[in-house]
Design a protein around this motif. Structure first.
Motif: not given
Lengths: 246, 191
Positions: B8-12, B40-47, B82-86
């Motif tokens: 992964l390219s980003k720091k986190q 990993y550091e997942p963030t969920v978007y769950h509208p 910017d915030a996420y790798n994928l």
């Protein structure tokens, strides 16, 4: 593992916690009630991990008999369900499991797991031979998924008491799920069955403190909050493995 | 496997998981939970959350693993880049009607067509017809087909995984799936 001193690291490594019967039950209740895990989910995760442990301890290439046969003895409760799921995964991994399931629970989840096995063409024995040599000859190993933490080791009824007598005499290896059947959960057994491999679920139980065989831990899904709350001090799992060897 | 932590390219090791309301979304939630366990550091978007109790259970399991849930998705594409790798697309699965995609998914798809980071789709790329490859839909780098690939994936040019080793032999024969062999104890394979 954690017992050896870690001179290079500044922090002390806390020892792995061995659970009492009450602690284990409390953790599972919390997983189901507060963390909203489903029973089916937990049993599937554990059963799969057990099957993976068996492939590590007894890879197909290392089995001595011509056919990769495995006898899976399933009890009526959760330990038995885990055995059924384990049998199903072993079948997928090209082993040839046979299930002996003397007393079936009426619990619908348990019945579902049974049907899943039957539909994978896994044979179910209608009785267990008392002639020990027959078992020694037919199978490479026996998976003991009979009695788990919920069992009362001081009062084991038929058919399990009979099965345990047979298991004490067989020559092929026994793999026990969570707690060797017949053992007290908090005390190592003096005259119980003697498994070669133990697969502890979530965290090891007190009875496993000085277990001399191969000891696996399954249960990587355990939320961090629970691990901290109960001070489990679990070792790190490698890569994407869902089990580790203690 | 497709995006190991070290690559992964980003720091986190951040991953954005966009979950729909149905089974595809539930699969996304479970995926997020396991990614968390794999560090990993997942963030969920769950509208839009389903009222289905199983779906809600999976949501709570994620929340209890300290996985953040976004309350809205930035329309500013660069913020996502910017915030996420994928991005994991677990929005619309087979049950969706690709000719009639409603908000908020239509809006999310517009955003996804513009992002620069890789998209991984679960089973069917959201917005695609399940039986026809899409001309102007999102363009995932990786597709993870469940049980067996769908017709729309016939000429999929990205990395294509198959998940679903548990499938009983009888079903495989009945539907003539002709699945390749899985290696060792793997539960997925690359097509």
């Amino acid at each position: 593992m954690n017992h050896s001193s870690a001179e290079a690291e500044p922090e002390t490594i806390e020892p792995l916690r061995y659970l009492s019967k009450g602690d284990a039950a409390a953790i599972e209740t919390e997983l189901l009630r507060d963390y909203k895990f489903g029973q089916q989910q937990l049993i599937e995760l554990w059963g799969q991990a057990c099957a993976l442990a068996i492939t590590k301890a007894y890879p197909l290439s290392a089995l001595s008999k011509k056919q990769p046969t495995v006898l899976v003895i399933c009890g009526p409760d959760q330990n038995g369900s885990i055995g059924l799921v384990c049998a199903r995964h072993l079948r997928i991994f090209d082993y040839e499991p046979t299930v002996y399931h003397p007393k079936r629970s009426s619990h619908s989840l348990h019945q579902d797991f049974t049907i899943q096995c039957e539909k994978m063409d896994i044979p179910f024995l209608s009785y267990l031979p008392t002639e020990v040599q027959l078992i020694n000859d037919a199978y490479n190993l026996v998976i003991d998924a009979m009695l788990g933490l919920e069992a009362d080791s001081s009062n084991i009824k038929e058919p399990y008491s009979g099965i345990l007598v047979t298991l004490k005499q067989i020559k092929i290896p026994i793999v026990s799920v969570d707690v060797p059947s017949g053992w007290d959960a908090e005390e190592p057994s003096q005259d119980g069955i003697n498994p070669e491999v133990l697969i502890s679920l979530m965290a090891p139980k007190k009875c496993a403190l000085n277990f001399s065989g191969k000891h696996f831990l399954a249960g990587r899904f355990l939320p961090y909050d629970i691990q901290k709350k109960y001070e489990l001090n679990l070792p790190d799992y490698a890569g994407t493995d869902c089990l580790l060897e203690l | 496997q497709a995006y190991p932590l070290s690559a992964l390219s980003k720091k986190q090791p951040t991953v954005l998981v966009i979950c729909g309301p149905d089974q595809n979304g539930s699969i996304g939630l479970v995926c997020a939970r396991h990614l968390r366990i794999f560090d990993y550091e997942p963030t969920v978007y769950h509208p839009k959350r389903s009222s289905h109790s199983l779906h809600q259970d999976f949501t709570i399991q994620c929340e209890k693993m300290d996985i953040p849930f976004l309350s809205y998705l930035p329309t500013e594409v660069q913020l996502i880049n910017d915030a996420y790798n994928l991005v994991i697309d677990a929005m619309l699965g087979l049950e969706a009607d690709s000719s009639n995609i409603k908000e908020p998914y239509s809006g999310i798809l517009v955003t996804l067509k513009q992002i620069k980071i890789p998209i991984v789709s679960v089973d069917v790329p959201s917005g695609w017809d399940a039986e026809e490859p899409s001309q102007d839909g999102i363009n995932p780098e990786v597709l993870i087909s469940l049980i067996a690939p769908k017709k729309c994936a016939l000429n999929f040019s990205g990395k294509h995984f198959l998940a679903g080793r548990f499938l009983p032999y009888d079903i495989q024969k009945k539907y003539e799936l002709n699945l390749p062999d899985y290696a060792g104890t793997d539960c997925l394979l690359e097509l």
